[in-house]
Design an enzyme around this catalytic site. Structure first.
Site, PDB file in Angstrom:
ATOM      1  N   ASP A  54      14.687   9.222 -22.111  1.00  0.00           N
ATOM      2  CA  ASP A  54      13.622   9.374 -21.133  1.00  0.00           C
ATOM      3  C   ASP A  54      13.916   8.363 -20.022  1.00  0.00           C
ATOM      4  OD1 ASP A  54      11.354  10.029 -19.705  1.00  0.00           O
ATOM      5  OD2 ASP A  54       9.992   9.914 -21.409  1.00  0.00           O
ATOM      6  N   TRP A  55      13.239   8.530 -18.911  1.00  0.00           N
ATOM      7  CA  TRP A  55      13.573   7.770 -17.702  1.00  0.00           C
ATOM      8  C   TRP A  55      13.323   6.267 -17.901  1.00  0.00           C
ATOM      9  CZ3 TRP A  55      15.332  12.099 -17.943  1.00  0.00           C
ATOM     10  CH2 TRP A  55      15.905  12.789 -16.902  1.00  0.00           C
TER      11      TRP A  55
END
Ligand code: BGC
Length: 740
Positions: free
Chosen positions: A285-286
């Site tokens: 995920d970012w």
């Protein structure tokens, strides 16, 4: 003669570019400069083709594939990587080898940020709404719409496919997910990902794993034993991943049993890759990557969106032999084979025009199957046009549109936010309404009635409007977004008081809920009907009107339990709420304290928890009414073939669809004293029609996980069989015996 030849050459030169365009069908065209490579041979397997490319790649090229470049439009002032499509992430291609860039866009409920490029995207009903259809074909269609529009906009990868189970009904992202049951969620999200990939766009399933609340999502540590994980949240991922073979699995922000999800050897190496045989790649995920060596060796294949850990630091770790070259090759192989498998190399992306009409038609079809009729006292619904002369619509901006969910799932509304069009675009944290007006659609269906709208900001005027009407319809909204959970189950902005006042003024009060998930309903006994419309998408206004007036018959069933109040939840207060940094808009900052989250009775997720703890829900899992009635009969079970057979009859006057649900109860020795959904079938029946339904039990969905032996086990013994229209409306019961 010379002149003639010159003319011919000239003519050929002039015609050539045009004939090239007309001769090559859009999706199959190879660029003119395309040099063919041995791996272009489509008869070879994706793995073989990936290996052939890998053999030609330099170290720099391999390192380039395993991280993104920058944040695109996600961060103010961040530069756009050259050649990127302005989505959430971008990985440059390798032109000399014919490997295209990876351009990915958030697309949980439709393609995000399309307005940035002046493009249109269809807002689908929320993913939770999709789960309420229990319709696998609708799930495929949902994915198709997303894949089709991603392609048209120049993307070749989706980062949607939200799958975290509803353990926390106040979770801000429940609308992006598929409810609380692993078998339902796994099947629905799996089919959705297949739909995306059917468009030659790479699919993704996220957030792996146990990212079931936003509060402290960057630091919380979920503590759960293997058995509970494997039989609940991980089972959902297992079903979807095995079914769809998605290109990507996005690991989540939180920790699981002490290790960040993106450097969690158990989750990534042992379960996802080894046990389930996942062949795609794990992307973080970012900014959910926390290390280089540990993450790489634990199974993370790609850092997103930048290169804090998988750029120079990974190169250094490889030089120092802390991460092997084999591992770097494996990361690359996974990415390349997924590109070949999804067809993004053989069918390069060609931008085209999104068809908004087709999108709306599909969205509306799904919405009509997804809106749950929770209550319908005395046959209040459907409304009969011509009978109700004065209809008062109250609240929820029902004059102009329907609400959508926020965060990275936010789709841009055509024409701007319907409640604030002059300010155009979407702003993180601000509710966006889509121009699908329930009022206009209702006026169309009841042309002779006086249909009025009042905002509901003033309770007294709303009550007066309701008093003067034959029917009052209150549109109640709850805006939910990534980064924040709802503090309570109550509708915000004193809408409970509004509904109570309207209900006191008019005995024919109908409530239409546009919410991210379940809400409490202190006014329930005083209203005559309730529809849960979730976030219904771009065709939402029309769908709500169609259901209110019986143009469509409700068929949706809850994929999630509605509790009476917070005191009936496993956690009356959200864990970590107090520690959450009050000004953060993103689930708490990265330096927030790490709180341990032990879900109570973690094996008993969702409706199972209510049964184990003897709590009566407001509305049970699987509940949903229709304008017709169904009867269940003639149960037959067969232990040999592991099948369950029964008959469903439409005993009412209208055609309608029923979602017939099959639950099992495991033998006592399993120590799981609750129902488990083991199958279902959605059947469309004309009035009086009956259908025999046969469901084959899938052992993988009713097994137990033995922690010590680290394996699944289908317990021998007697299994209780329960069939009916909801988890709390069981019509048929039987027993099936499985021997060893
Ligand atoms: C979200 C992801 C999303 C990513 C890129 C993160 O904050 O958790 O779901 O895909 O941002 O926008």
């Amino acid at each position: 003669m010379v002149l003639t030849r010159f003319r011919l050459v000239l003519a050929a030169a002039l015609i050539a570019p045009f004939s090239l365009v007309t001769l090559c069908p859009a999706q199959k065209a190879k660029p003119a400069s395309h040099v063919s490579h041995p791996w272009d041979d489509k008869t070879l397997s994706p793995d073989r083709r990936a290996d052939m490319v890998l053999e030609q790649m330099t170290l720099e090229e391999k390192l380039g594939m395993v991280h993104g470049i920058g944040w695109g439009v996600l961060r103010e002032g961040a530069p756009y990587p050259a050649d990127s499509n302005h989505g959430a992430g971008y990985v440059p291609g390798i032109a000399r080898l014919g490997i295209p860039k990876i351009d990915l866009a958030d697309s949980a409920v439709g393609v995000r940020m399309s307005a940035f490029d002046g493009r249109y995207s269809t807002l689908l009903p929320s993913a939770l709404a999709l789960a309420s259809t229990w319709d696998l074909d609708a799930a495929h269609l949902y994915g198709e719409v997303i894949g089709r529009e991603l392609r048209a906009q120049g993307y070749n990868m989706s980062i949607g496919g939200g799958m975290d189970l509803t353990r926390e009904p106040r979770n801000g992202r429940n609308f992006e997910y598929a409810g609380e049951d692993p078998v339902l969620a796994g099947n629905m999200v799996g089919r959705l990902a297949m739909g995306v990939q059917s468009q030659h766009v790479m699919g993704d399933i996220k957030h792996y794993a146990l990212n079931d609340q936003e509060t402290l999502r960057n630091t919380i540590n979920v503590v759960m034993d293997k058995r509970a994980m494997r039989e609940t949240d991980l089972l959902a991922f297992e079903i979807a991943i095995k079914m769809a073979e998605p290109a990507g699995v996005m690991c989540s922000y939180n920790k699981v049993n002490g290790d960040w999800a993106c450097e969690n050897d158990y989750l990534l190496n042992q379960v996802l890759k080894k046990d389930w045989g996942f062949k795609g790649w794990v992307l973080s995920d970012w900014e959910a990557t926390h290390s280089t060596v540990k993450a790489a060796n634990a199974g993370l294949d790609q850092e997103m969106p930048g290169e804090d850990y998988f750029g120079q630091k990974l190169k250094d770790a490889i030089t120092a032999r802390q991460v092997s070259m084999d591992r770097l090759n494996d990361m690359n192989h996974r990415i390349l084979r997924s590109m070949f498998a999804a067809g993004v190399i053989d069918y390069p992306i060609q931008r085209s025009v999104v068809d908004p009409f087709k999108g709306k038609e599909d969205a509306q079809h799904i919405a009509e199957e997804s809106i749950v009729l929770l209550k319908n006292e005395g046959g209040q619904l459907p409304l009969v046009a011509g009978k109700s002369r004065r209809i008062a619509l109250i609240g929820g901006h029902a004059d102009v549109g329907v609400l959508s969910g926020g965060g990275s799932a936010q789709v841009d509304a055509p024409g701007g936010n319907a409640i604030d069009p002059q300010h155009g675009g979407t702003v993180w944290g601000k509710p966006v309404y889509f121009p699908s007006s329930p009022m206009k659609a209702i006026r169309k269906l009841a042309p002779s009635a006086s249909v009025t709208y009042i905002s509901g900001d003033d309770t007294a005027s709303a009550a007066t409007a309701a008093k003067d009407a034959d029917v009052a319809v209150v549109f109640a909204t709850q805006f939910m977004t990534e980064g924040a959970d709802a503090p309570t189950l109550s509708l915000p902005d004193e809408q409970d008081a509004l509904i109570s006042a309207v209900a006191a003024a008019n005995p024919h009060t109908i409530v239409v809920l546009e919410t991210g998930g379940p809400v409490s309903m202190p006014w329930l006994a005083n209203v005559s009907a309730v529809l849960a419309a979730w976030y219904p998408g771009i065709g939402g206004g029309e769908s709500i009107a169609d259901l209110l007036f019986g143009q469509a018959n409700p068929s949706a069933k809850l994929p999630i339990t509605f509790a009476k109040s917070e005191s009936d939840l496993p956690e009356p207060n959200i864990v970590g709420w107090a520690e959450r940094y009050p000004t953060s808009d993103n689930g708490g900052p990265r330096h927030a304290p790490s709180v341990d989250l032990h879900y109570k009775d973690s094996l008993a997720v969702g409706y199972r928890w209510y049964e184990v703890n003897k709590r009566q829900p407001l509305f049970a899992f699987g509940h949903g009414l229709s304008y017709t009635t169904f009867q269940y009969s003639t149960l037959h079970v067969d232990g040999q073939t592991r099948t369950v057979q029964f008959v469903v009859t439409n005993t009412g006057k209208l055609p309608g669809a029923e979602v017939a649900q099959l639950y099992v109860r495991l033998p006592q020795a399993a120590g799981e004293p609750f129902q488990r959904l083991a199958g279902w079938e959605r059947v469309q029946l004309a009035s009086g029609e009956k259908r025999t339904i046969t469901i084959k039990l899938n052992p993988a969905w009713i097994s137990t996980f033995d922690d010590k032996a680290d394996r699944w086990q289908l317990m021998p013994g007697d299994y209780g069989i329960e069939v009916g229209g909801a988890s709390d409306a069981i019509s048929l019961k039987g027993t099936i015996h499985f021997s060893e």
